[in-house]
Design a protein around this motif. Structure first.
Motif, PDB file in Angstrom:
ATOM      1  N   ASP A 160      38.059 -51.896  -4.151  1.00 55.42           N
ATOM      2  CA  ASP A 160      39.257 -51.331  -4.769  1.00 55.42           C
ATOM      3  C   ASP A 160      39.463 -51.800  -6.211  1.00 55.42           C
ATOM      4  N   PRO A 161      39.488 -53.115  -6.474  1.00 58.66           N
ATOM      5  CA  PRO A 161      39.697 -53.542  -7.871  1.00 58.66           C
ATOM      6  C   PRO A 161      38.568 -53.118  -8.796  1.00 58.66           C
ATOM      7  N   LEU A 162      37.339 -53.084  -8.275  1.00 60.34           N
ATOM      8  CA  LEU A 162      36.207 -52.635  -9.091  1.00 60.34           C
ATOM      9  C   LEU A 162      36.390 -51.169  -9.481  1.00 60.34           C
ATOM     10  N   ILE A 163      36.753 -50.331  -8.507  1.00 59.35           N
ATOM     11  CA  ILE A 163      36.953 -48.904  -8.766  1.00 59.35           C
ATOM     12  C   ILE A 163      38.130 -48.694  -9.705  1.00 59.35           C
ATOM     13  N   GLU A 164      39.225 -49.398  -9.449  1.00 55.08           N
ATOM     14  CA  GLU A 164      40.410 -49.288 -10.311  1.00 55.08           C
ATOM     15  C   GLU A 164      40.053 -49.612 -11.757  1.00 55.08           C
ATOM     16  N   GLY A 165      39.276 -50.656 -11.951  1.00 55.79           N
ATOM     17  CA  GLY A 165      38.911 -51.063 -13.300  1.00 55.79           C
ATOM     18  C   GLY A 165      38.008 -50.058 -13.987  1.00 55.79           C
TER      19      GLY A 165
END
Length: 401
Positions: free
Chosen positions: A112-117
């Motif tokens: 999730d944080p990787l995709i969000e970034g």
């Protein structure tokens, strides 16, 4: 002019069908839902029939004979007969179990944080541009970064991935030119060489890497005491590229196309952003990135109004099934609140897409942020469809913010 469905041949389709297959698919479903092509294969367009084929353990995915006839002995043939998607148990079971360790809910939550970034940084970039191509400048970037992270692909090589994927997948169409086969063979060869080096390096240096968990799971994992050979490793990494890259690119691009064509649904999503989950399901239904599947009947199978004998080669129309009025009321209308929505864009049965959950996460984050960031997104030139029948998406979709 009325369509002459009796003369329809899936192996003879052209640009008109690729641009808009739905009038033909509606006619087939109404008049010839189990349509026999001149080569003896059948093309299924009913939802119930397609689902029954996918859920039957007697329907085979192995395409060794089919691809041998289609390609001969070449890199494309070697790739497709080795990869997960065109194989059956026990090989399919072993590879899928090795891969599944990287697709658990806990592992996917870490993305999730990787995709969000990735999405946030890319939106900052296109905001500066003002006018951009939705495919090249946005849709293909996210899956490229994600699959590269999962396999540990060096950044210098990532720009080549979509070209590899399109060339390899394009050779799966019912009608394939010699030029497309040549391009597919070149893509398999080049990507195989890259992966061979990458696998050897990772095998010799297993510690300290911050990415490449899927590659690591395949290299060092085993099922019932069996590990994958080097060739199996290479070809299943190529499969992961194709499965996780092109279809997600098309999911994002197709979703934007649907919103541009349906401003009422665009406005509804702007007003109610919590609808993003059901919106993604509807985009998958009306513009399925995968349009056609295949199975070989390993036993007689009883469908809605006939029995197909063992040995029948079956084409399943995912696009037609997802617009079957027997399952989806008013099927050509886009409704992002549609429930239930039992679309089969990710197929079903033992071959259900392993990355379906990840694709949904990517789609929800990418489209959710895009709509919120650019509420006045507009088309900015003619679209260009991929010239493929088996897969549906755009090669170009110019927009402005």
């Amino acid at each position: 002019m009325a369509l002459d469905i009796a003369q329809f041949d899936l192996n003879g389709i052209g640009a008109e069908f690729i641009e808009n297959p739905h009038p033909t698919l509606h006619a087939l479903r109404a008049q010839s839902p189990v349509h026999r092509n001149p080569d003896g294969s059948v093309y299924l367009t009913r939802y119930d029939d397609c689902v029954k084929v996918y859920q039957s353990r007697d329907m085979l995915s192995d395409k060794t004979e089919e691809f041998g006839r289609k390609f001969g002995q070449c890199p494309l043939q070697r790739h497709h007969v080795t990869s997960l998607v065109f194989n059956d148990p026990p090989y399919h079971t072993a590879v899928r179990k090795l891969l599944a360790s990287a697709f658990t809910p806990r592992k996917l939550a870490e993305f999730d944080p990787l995709i969000e970034g990735i999405v946030s940084r890319r939106l900052d970039r296109v905001a500066e541009m003002g006018e951009f191509d939705m495919i090249d400048d946005f849709a293909k970037v996210l899956p490229t970064e994600i699959i590269s992270f999962m396999l540990g692909i060096p950044e210098d090589y990532r720009a080549r991935l979509r070209g590899y994927s399109l060339a390899i997948l394009g050779a799966l169409d019912p009608v394939v030119s010699p030029e497309r086969i040549e391009a597919g063979n070149a893509a398999v060869t080049e990507f195989s060489e890259l992966l061979d080096d990458l696998i050897n390096h990772r095998r010799n240096n297993p510690e300290g890497a911050k990415q490449g968990e899927v590659l690591e799971a395949l290299i060092f994992g085993e099922h019932d005491g069996r590990r994958l050979t080097q060739e199996e490793l290479i070809q299943n990494c190529i499969f992961l590229l194709n499965a996780g890259h092109e279809t997600t690119t098309s999911l994002v691009g197709n979703s934007v196309g649907v919103l541009l064509d349906n401003p009422d649904q665009h406005r509804l999503l702007l007003d109610q952003p919590d609808l993003i989950g059901s919106a993604i399901e509807e985009f998958l239904r009306v513009e399925s990135p995968l349009q056609i599947g295949n199975r070989l009947a390993g036993a007689d199978i009883e469908l809605s109004d006939c029995v197909l004998p063992k040995g029948t080669y079956i084409h399943t129309s995912i696009a037609a099934a997802n617009r079957d009025p027997a399952m989806f009321p008013d099927p050509d209308r886009v409704d992002i609140t549609r429930k239930p929505n039992r679309q089969i864009a990710f197929i079903t049965g033992i071959h259900v897409c392993l990355g379906a959950t990840l694709a949904r996460i990517e789609g929800k984050i990418a489209i959710g942020q895009l709509v919120s960031r650019f509420p006045h997104l507009r088309e900015n030139g003619p679209r260009q469809r991929m010239p493929l029948a088996r897969f549906r998406g755009f090669t170009s979709l110019p927009v402005r913010v």
